[in-house]
Design a protein around this motif. Structure first.
Motif, mmCIF file in Angstrom:
data_model
loop_
_atom_site.group_PDB
_atom_site.id
_atom_site.type_symbol
_atom_site.label_atom_id
_atom_site.label_comp_id
_atom_site.label_asym_id
_atom_site.label_seq_id
_atom_site.Cartn_x
_atom_site.Cartn_y
_atom_site.Cartn_z
ATOM 1 N N GLY A 123 0.826 -1.206 0.000
ATOM 2 C CA GLY A 123 0.000 0.000 0.000
ATOM 3 C C GLY A 123 0.860 1.256 0.000
ATOM 4 O O GLY A 123 0.526 2.269 -0.615
ATOM 5 N N THR A 124 1.996 1.201 0.667
ATOM 6 C CA THR A 124 2.921 2.334 0.739
ATOM 7 C C THR A 124 3.904 2.323 -0.422
ATOM 8 O O THR A 124 4.206 3.364 -1.019
ATOM 9 C CB THR A 124 3.710 2.272 2.070
ATOM 10 N N LEU A 125 4.405 1.133 -0.770
ATOM 11 C CA LEU A 125 5.415 1.025 -1.834
ATOM 12 C C LEU A 125 4.837 1.380 -3.196
ATOM 13 O O LEU A 125 5.505 1.999 -4.023
ATOM 14 C CB LEU A 125 5.980 -0.403 -1.873
ATOM 15 N N GLY A 126 3.604 0.956 -3.452
ATOM 16 C CA GLY A 126 2.942 1.274 -4.715
ATOM 17 C C GLY A 126 3.248 0.279 -5.824
ATOM 18 O O GLY A 126 4.262 -0.422 -5.812
ATOM 19 N N GLY A 168 -1.197 -5.461 0.828
ATOM 20 C CA GLY A 168 -1.402 -4.061 1.189
ATOM 21 C C GLY A 168 -1.889 -3.250 0.006
ATOM 22 O O GLY A 168 -1.330 -3.338 -1.088
ATOM 23 N N GLY A 169 -2.959 -2.504 0.218
ATOM 24 C CA GLY A 169 -3.432 -1.562 -0.797
ATOM 25 C C GLY A 169 -4.285 -2.131 -1.917
ATOM 26 O O GLY A 169 -4.708 -1.401 -2.811
ATOM 27 N N VAL A 170 -4.557 -3.448 -1.895
ATOM 28 C CA VAL A 170 -5.332 -4.062 -2.981
ATOM 29 C C VAL A 170 -6.814 -3.766 -2.780
ATOM 30 O O VAL A 170 -7.365 -3.954 -1.696
ATOM 31 C CB VAL A 170 -5.138 -5.593 -3.018
ATOM 32 N N ASP A 171 -7.477 -3.295 -3.839
ATOM 33 C CA ASP A 171 -8.920 -3.071 -3.807
ATOM 34 C C ASP A 171 -9.496 -3.529 -5.146
ATOM 35 O O ASP A 171 -8.745 -3.858 -6.068
ATOM 36 C CB ASP A 171 -9.206 -1.581 -3.554
ATOM 37 N N LEU A 172 -10.821 -3.496 -5.229
ATOM 38 C CA LEU A 172 -11.455 -3.976 -6.461
ATOM 39 C C LEU A 172 -11.023 -3.182 -7.685
ATOM 40 O O LEU A 172 -10.856 -3.743 -8.757
ATOM 41 C CB LEU A 172 -12.985 -3.921 -6.330
ATOM 42 N N HIS A 173 -10.833 -1.868 -7.513
ATOM 43 C CA HIS A 173 -10.525 -1.034 -8.677
ATOM 44 C C HIS A 173 -9.072 -1.168 -9.144
ATOM 45 O O HIS A 173 -8.748 -0.752 -10.253
ATOM 46 C CB HIS A 173 -10.877 0.432 -8.398
ATOM 47 N N ASN A 174 -8.186 -1.733 -8.295
ATOM 48 C CA ASN A 174 -6.777 -1.801 -8.721
ATOM 49 C C ASN A 174 -6.190 -3.213 -8.736
ATOM 50 O O ASN A 174 -5.019 -3.387 -9.083
ATOM 51 C CB ASN A 174 -5.909 -0.890 -7.848
ATOM 52 N N ILE A 175 -6.979 -4.215 -8.400
ATOM 53 C CA ILE A 175 -6.421 -5.571 -8.284
ATOM 54 C C ILE A 175 -5.794 -6.033 -9.603
ATOM 55 O O ILE A 175 -4.728 -6.658 -9.602
ATOM 56 C CB ILE A 175 -7.471 -6.579 -7.751
ATOM 57 N N ALA A 176 -6.414 -5.680 -10.722
ATOM 58 C CA ALA A 176 -5.858 -6.077 -12.032
ATOM 59 C C ALA A 176 -4.483 -5.460 -12.246
ATOM 60 O O ALA A 176 -3.583 -6.092 -12.811
ATOM 61 C CB ALA A 176 -6.801 -5.662 -13.150
ATOM 62 N N ASP A 177 -4.293 -4.224 -11.753
ATOM 63 C CA ASP A 177 -3.004 -3.532 -11.908
ATOM 64 C C ASP A 177 -1.889 -4.252 -11.151
ATOM 65 O O ASP A 177 -0.740 -4.275 -11.592
ATOM 66 C CB ASP A 177 -3.107 -2.086 -11.410
ATOM 67 N N TYR A 178 -2.231 -4.820 -9.991
ATOM 68 C CA TYR A 178 -1.236 -5.565 -9.210
ATOM 69 C C TYR A 178 -0.707 -6.746 -10.027
ATOM 70 O O TYR A 178 0.498 -7.004 -10.046
ATOM 71 C CB TYR A 178 -1.865 -6.090 -7.913
#
Length: 210
Positions: free
Chosen positions: A135-138, A158-168
């Motif tokens: 979540g902090t590292l990005g 850390g920081g994973v949500d529905l709107h960004n999970i694909a980006d991870y």
């Protein structure tokens, strides 16, 4: 490849339960399983964690892999394994914990941040690492370290949500660890288990679409 690593790479989501009360644990676990979650960890800094892990193994053993989180040292690893934990996840790199897991055939996925820590964990025998705190590292950080370290399985936490999970996953994550965004303790305490199941289903669907 170990069985737990296979499951991790196949299902791609580990649900993290931190601070859950024993009286809600079974219903919460069932709600997550109903939503398609196959891997769940109870953190060892949750009161009564070992008791819950033991019970979950008996109750959910055929439906989901049950692990322990926040395993920061060998003493906690011993408690978790005695309770039946099938995998151990930590926020830190402790090579003694990795060695303990290897001796017993238990998967250990340590928390690491820097390239040096990642390689150190891999050389110590960890079959996957947890990149934390994401979540902090990005996401761009993950993308950068992925280039030179492309053979090591990485779980981003850390920081994973529905709107960004694909980006991870586009950035190179092999799996994600998810706490509050997946396991809403307020819903659980209010008995809103259908919402817990629906949220899990949304994340499982998002990963399937990848």
């Amino acid at each position: 490849m170990g069985q737990m690593l296979e499951l991790l790479l196949q299902h791609k989501i580990v649900a993290i339960l931190r601070g859950i009360e024993d009286r809600h644990a079974d219903a919460a676990g069932q709600a997550l399983i109903d939503g398609g979650i196959h891997m769940m960890e109870i953190t060892m800094n949750t009161e009564g964690a070992a008791v819950m892990i033991d019970r979950w193994r008996a109750k959910f053993g055929t439906k989901a892999a049950i692990g322990a989180g926040t395993v920061t040292d060998v003493a906690l690893a011993e408690q978790a394994v005695a309770a039946g934990a099938q995998f151990l996840i930590s926020p830190n790199l402790d090579e003694e914990v990795i060695a303990y897991g290897i001796e017993r055939g238990i998967s250990v996925w340590p928390g690491v941040m820097t390239p040096t820590e990642i390689v150190k964990a891999w050389k110590a025998g960890a079959e996957a690492v947890k990149i934390f705190p994401m979540g902090t590292l990005g996401i761009s950080y993950l993308q950068e370290i992925r280039g030179p370290l492309n053979t090591i399985p990485m779980m981003a936490t850390g920081g994973v949500d529905l709107h960004n999970i694909a980006d991870y996953f586009k950035a190179g994550a092999n799996a994600v660890g998810m706490g509050g965004k997946l396991v809403n303790l307020e819903w659980i305490r209010e008995g809103k288990f259908e919402q817990v199941t629906e949220r899990a289903r949304q994340f499982v669907e998002a990963v399937r679409e990848l």
